[in-house]
Scaffold this motif. Structure first.
Motif, mmCIF file in Angstrom:
data_model
loop_
_atom_site.group_PDB
_atom_site.id
_atom_site.type_symbol
_atom_site.label_atom_id
_atom_site.label_comp_id
_atom_site.label_asym_id
_atom_site.label_seq_id
_atom_site.Cartn_x
_atom_site.Cartn_y
_atom_site.Cartn_z
ATOM 1 N N GLU A 166 0.809 -1.218 0.000
ATOM 2 C CA GLU A 166 0.000 0.000 0.000
ATOM 3 C C GLU A 166 0.845 1.273 0.000
ATOM 4 O O GLU A 166 0.336 2.354 -0.260
ATOM 5 N N GLU A 168 2.892 4.091 -1.302
ATOM 6 C CA GLU A 168 3.005 4.680 -2.645
ATOM 7 C C GLU A 168 4.442 4.746 -3.126
ATOM 8 O O GLU A 168 4.717 4.831 -4.326
ATOM 9 N N THR A 170 6.548 2.396 -2.805
ATOM 10 C CA THR A 170 6.959 1.075 -3.291
ATOM 11 C C THR A 170 6.704 1.005 -4.800
ATOM 12 O O THR A 170 5.602 1.303 -5.265
ATOM 13 N N ASP A 171 7.720 0.614 -5.513
ATOM 14 C CA ASP A 171 7.619 0.593 -6.974
ATOM 15 C C ASP A 171 6.915 -0.681 -7.433
ATOM 16 O O ASP A 171 7.541 -1.721 -7.692
ATOM 17 N N LEU A 172 5.581 -0.598 -7.516
ATOM 18 C CA LEU A 172 4.786 -1.746 -7.963
ATOM 19 C C LEU A 172 3.827 -1.319 -9.064
ATOM 20 O O LEU A 172 3.200 -0.257 -8.967
ATOM 21 N N PRO A 173 3.678 -2.118 -10.107
ATOM 22 C CA PRO A 173 2.678 -1.807 -11.131
ATOM 23 C C PRO A 173 1.277 -1.817 -10.518
ATOM 24 O O PRO A 173 1.004 -2.568 -9.566
ATOM 25 N N GLU A 174 0.387 -1.017 -11.033
ATOM 26 C CA GLU A 174 -0.962 -0.936 -10.479
ATOM 27 C C GLU A 174 -1.696 -2.272 -10.579
ATOM 28 O O GLU A 174 -2.497 -2.621 -9.707
ATOM 29 N N LEU A 175 -1.431 -3.034 -11.638
ATOM 30 C CA LEU A 175 -2.062 -4.347 -11.789
ATOM 31 C C LEU A 175 -1.641 -5.276 -10.652
ATOM 32 O O LEU A 175 -2.467 -6.020 -10.105
ATOM 33 N N ARG A 177 -0.709 -4.348 -7.631
ATOM 34 C CA ARG A 177 -1.409 -3.900 -6.416
ATOM 35 C C ARG A 177 -2.851 -4.422 -6.390
ATOM 36 O O ARG A 177 -3.342 -4.884 -5.357
ATOM 37 N N ASP A 178 -3.505 -4.341 -7.549
ATOM 38 C CA ASP A 178 -4.894 -4.782 -7.626
ATOM 39 C C ASP A 178 -5.005 -6.281 -7.354
ATOM 40 O O ASP A 178 -5.882 -6.727 -6.591
ATOM 41 N N ARG A 181 -4.377 -7.023 -3.671
ATOM 42 C CA ARG A 181 -5.535 -6.689 -2.833
ATOM 43 C C ARG A 181 -6.588 -7.799 -2.885
ATOM 44 O O ARG A 181 -7.227 -8.104 -1.884
#
Length: 225
Positions: A166, A168, A170-175, A177-178, A181
């Motif tokens: 969670e 921000e 952290t360098d993670l693609p939005e996909l 993260r989704d 979750r």
């Protein structure tokens, strides 16, 4: 007609292999019966010893037959195996169960009551939920590790993964993260189910005399009891 002393039954969902033997072990009959035929066959048969390999469904049949005057013997599978001749088939298993039941020193398993099987099911369900949650947590750790997010093993460290995911910064693609979750939602749902199952186990051990006594031992909780 030769009197049947022991009937060995290889249990299945739909088809039952039945092997009848006299007291000296000689074969009286071999039958392959459907479930309804098996019930009717034993209803009409003179009362004798009926033997099964000990398994979940054999306890059901044990209760059913004991209520109708049969002597039921449940044999651990490990004690039946030495009596199986050549290739393992349903007929060979039924014969082996019969031979094992005829042995004077054979050890048997007590037929469980419906209550005992219900309690065992409650315990196994909790165990299954915990394993499913562990699998999801390990999968989440593995997926996030591919993107440089690392956390120690164990459910207790899930919070660290969530916080990193969670964050921000952290360098993670939005996909990613989704998807993470979604996994976390499943983990949280399983955690609630485990907590509900814990309540059920606490209630069981409070109501059941033996389990309640076991819980008085230091270090013994509802699950162990």
């Amino acid at each position: 007609m030769v009197e049947v002393s022991v009937i060995g039954v290889d249990v299945s969902k739909r088809v039952f292999q039945v092997h009848g033997a006299a007291a000296d072990g000689s074969v009286v009959f071999r039958k392959k019966l459907s479930r309804p035929q098996f019930v009717q066959f034993l209803e009409d048969h003179p009362r004798c010893i009926v033997a099964f390999e000990a398994c979940g469904s054999s306890h059901h049949w044990g209760r059913h037959l004991q209520a109708r005057g049969f002597e039921v013997r449940l044999i651990p599978p490990i004690y039946v195996k030495p009596f199986v001749k050549r290739h393992k088939t349903d007929a060979a298993d039924a014969e082996a169960i019969t031979e094992a039941a005829l042995r004077p020193t054979m050890r048997y398993v007590a037929v469980k009551s419906e209550g005992q099987q219900s309690q065992a099911m409650a315990y196994r369900m909790r165990d299954m939920l915990v394993r499913q949650r562990t699998q999801l947590v390990n999968a989440l750790r593995g997926h996030l590790a591919e993107f440089g997010v690392i956390a120690p093993k164990g459910f207790v460290h899930l919070g660290k993964l969530i916080a990193a995911m969670e964050d921000e910064d952290t360098d993670l693609p939005e996909l990613v993260r989704d998807l993470a979750r979604r996994q976390i939602e499943q983990i949280e749902a399983l955690t609630r189910a485990i907590e509900d199952q814990d309540k059920t186990l606490r209630q069981i051990t409070a109501d059941e005399t033996t389990a309640a006594l076991l819980r008085t031992i230091p270090g013994v909780g509802p699950i162990t009891a």
